[in-house]
Design a protein around this motif. Sequence first.
Motif, PDB file in Angstrom:
ATOM      1  N   TRP A   1      -9.566   8.607   0.567  1.00  0.00           N
ATOM      2  CA  TRP A   1      -9.357   7.167   0.675  1.00  0.00           C
ATOM      3  C   TRP A   1     -10.447   6.458   1.474  1.00  0.00           C
TER       4      TRP A   1
ATOM      5  N   PRO B   1       0.804  -1.226   0.000  1.00  0.00           N
ATOM      6  CA  PRO B   1       0.000   0.000   0.000  1.00  0.00           C
ATOM      7  C   PRO B   1       0.837   1.276   0.000  1.00  0.00           C
TER       8      PRO B   1
ATOM      9  N   HIS C   1      -9.951   0.928   3.278  1.00  0.00           N
ATOM     10  CA  HIS C   1      -8.979   1.963   2.899  1.00  0.00           C
ATOM     11  C   HIS C   1      -8.821   3.058   3.952  1.00  0.00           C
TER      12      HIS C   1
ATOM     13  N   CYS D   1      -3.878  -0.757   5.688  1.00  0.00           N
ATOM     14  CA  CYS D   1      -5.154  -0.053   5.829  1.00  0.00           C
ATOM     15  C   CYS D   1      -5.768  -0.465   7.159  1.00  0.00           C
TER      16      CYS D   1
ATOM     17  N   HIS E   1      -9.981  -9.022  -6.540  1.00  0.00           N
ATOM     18  CA  HIS E   1      -9.208  -8.706  -7.745  1.00  0.00           C
ATOM     19  C   HIS E   1      -8.189  -9.789  -8.030  1.00  0.00           C
TER      20      HIS E   1
ATOM     21  N   THR F   1      -0.934  -6.076   2.779  1.00  0.00           N
ATOM     22  CA  THR F   1      -0.478  -6.543   1.469  1.00  0.00           C
ATOM     23  C   THR F   1       1.041  -6.411   1.407  1.00  0.00           C
TER      24      THR F   1
ATOM     25  N   PHE G   1      -0.492  -5.488  -8.001  1.00  0.00           N
ATOM     26  CA  PHE G   1      -1.374  -5.492  -6.816  1.00  0.00           C
ATOM     27  C   PHE G   1      -2.806  -5.823  -7.255  1.00  0.00           C
ATOM     28  N   HIS G   2      -3.268  -5.116  -8.280  1.00  0.00           N
ATOM     29  CA  HIS G   2      -4.643  -5.325  -8.748  1.00  0.00           C
ATOM     30  C   HIS G   2      -4.618  -5.684 -10.227  1.00  0.00           C
TER      31      HIS G   2
ATOM     32  N   ASP H   1      -2.197 -10.639  -0.298  1.00  0.00           N
ATOM     33  CA  ASP H   1      -3.167  -9.675   0.233  1.00  0.00           C
ATOM     34  C   ASP H   1      -4.157 -10.396   1.154  1.00  0.00           C
TER      35      ASP H   1
ATOM     36  N   PHE I   1      -1.241   6.386  -1.622  1.00  0.00           N
ATOM     37  CA  PHE I   1      -1.633   5.992  -0.260  1.00  0.00           C
ATOM     38  C   PHE I   1      -0.441   6.215   0.675  1.00  0.00           C
TER      39      PHE I   1
ATOM     40  N   TYR J   1       1.119   3.469  -2.996  1.00  0.00           N
ATOM     41  CA  TYR J   1       0.243   2.969  -4.062  1.00  0.00           C
ATOM     42  C   TYR J   1      -0.823   4.019  -4.377  1.00  0.00           C
TER      43      TYR J   1
ATOM     44  N   GLU K   1     -10.493 -11.018   4.009  1.00  0.00           N
ATOM     45  CA  GLU K   1      -9.887 -11.193   2.680  1.00  0.00           C
ATOM     46  C   GLU K   1      -8.847 -12.304   2.682  1.00  0.00           C
TER      47      GLU K   1
ATOM     48  N   ASP L   1      -5.768  -4.556   6.976  1.00  0.00           N
ATOM     49  CA  ASP L   1      -5.573  -5.120   5.637  1.00  0.00           C
ATOM     50  C   ASP L   1      -4.082  -5.030   5.294  1.00  0.00           C
TER      51      ASP L   1
ATOM     52  N   GLU M   1     -12.799 -10.690  -0.951  1.00  0.00           N
ATOM     53  CA  GLU M   1     -12.697  -9.789   0.199  1.00  0.00           C
ATOM     54  C   GLU M   1     -14.007  -9.064   0.497  1.00  0.00           C
TER      55      GLU M   1
HETATM   56  N1  MF3 Z   1      -5.476  -4.121   0.282  1.00  0.00           N
HETATM   57  C1  MF3 Z   1      -6.544  -3.475  -0.427  1.00  0.00           C
HETATM   58  C2  MF3 Z   1      -7.193  -4.554  -1.240  1.00  0.00           C
HETATM   59  O1  MF3 Z   1      -7.558  -5.520  -0.664  1.00  0.00           O
HETATM   60  C3  MF3 Z   1      -6.100  -2.367  -1.297  1.00  0.00           C
HETATM   61  C4  MF3 Z   1      -5.546  -1.229  -0.560  1.00  0.00           C
HETATM   62  S1  MF3 Z   1      -5.071  -0.030  -1.673  1.00  0.00           S
HETATM   63  C5  MF3 Z   1      -4.422   1.126  -0.666  1.00  0.00           C
HETATM   64  O2  MF3 Z   1      -7.333  -4.539  -2.434  1.00  0.00           O
HETATM   65  F1  MF3 Z   1      -3.827   1.940  -1.423  1.00  0.00           F
HETATM   66  F2  MF3 Z   1      -5.387   1.653   0.050  1.00  0.00           F
HETATM   67  F3  MF3 Z   1      -3.586   0.538   0.163  1.00  0.00           F
END
Ligand code: MF3
Length: 254
Positions: A218, A57, A77, A68, A168, A96, A174-175, A105, A63, A60, A232, A94, A201
């Motif tokens: 956010w 994150p 977020h 999160c 995702h 990642t 990441f996505h 994630d 962010f 990202y 998630e 959360d 998630e």
């Molecule tokens: N971890 C989040 C997800 O599950 C995404 C966070 S994006 C951020 O997809 F920029 F807020 F970290």
Amino acid sequence: MIQIKTDEDIEMMRESAELAAEVLLMIEPYAKPGVTTNRLNDLCHDLIVSRGAVPSPLGYKGFPKSICSSINNEICHGIPSDRKLRNGDIVNLDITTYLNGFHGDTSKTIHVGSPRPKSSRLVETCREALQKAIEVVRPGAHFGDIGATIQTFTEGRGYSVVREFCGHGIGRSFHEDPQVLHFGRFGEGAELKKGMVFTIEPMINEGKCDLEILSDKWTAVTKDGSRSAQFEHTVAVWDDGCKVLTRLDGKTTF
Ligand code: MF3
Ligand code: CO
Ligand code: CO
């Protein structure tokens, strides 16, 4: 285009995913009344970096933090801050990680101090919804089966499913494709194939599904102020089911 990962890719991803799971396991006991979400952020950041990984994150799309943290009426977020957690709050953490060139994630909603019975039912329903969705993942199933499973179970308990955010595809980015909706119809959407890796998630609300984004650009919150829960996992479609890459076998987790 939905990528198909090789067995080697998936084993590399497992390391990143297991680190994310380990961070979540580490941080849970710290989520107690009086702790700030900045402190939780910093503890997670330090563990991730100490393993030679990067918190995905951070930076990202701008962010500003490494995890999160979303409290009570916050859906997702949430940005860690000097806000202190209070007894009876629920907080989603959360995590990642980026390791071996792959992202992993995972997130869970935690009760702070003594759980409120009303919130326990919400949180437990969300955890179960994710578990039921994981159980339908196998080659030949459809993405709509995942959404429909979550939606029917959750709405059957009187909660609503958030529409604006979804699971995702995940891997070197990441996505990735596809978007994994947490609502839908059985049999619809793309067919699942061995080697697809994605997150599930679900975010579910006590009240209505409508949301707003705060001025920090956010934090998503419920419009009606009701509480929201999320869990998630990162899963890989496998021979006759799936591998939950963010689950640590033998350790107490979800
Ligand atoms: N971890 C989040 C997800 O599950 C995404 C966070 S994006 C951020 O997809 F920029 F807020 F970290
Ligand atoms: Co995700
Ligand atoms: Co996440």
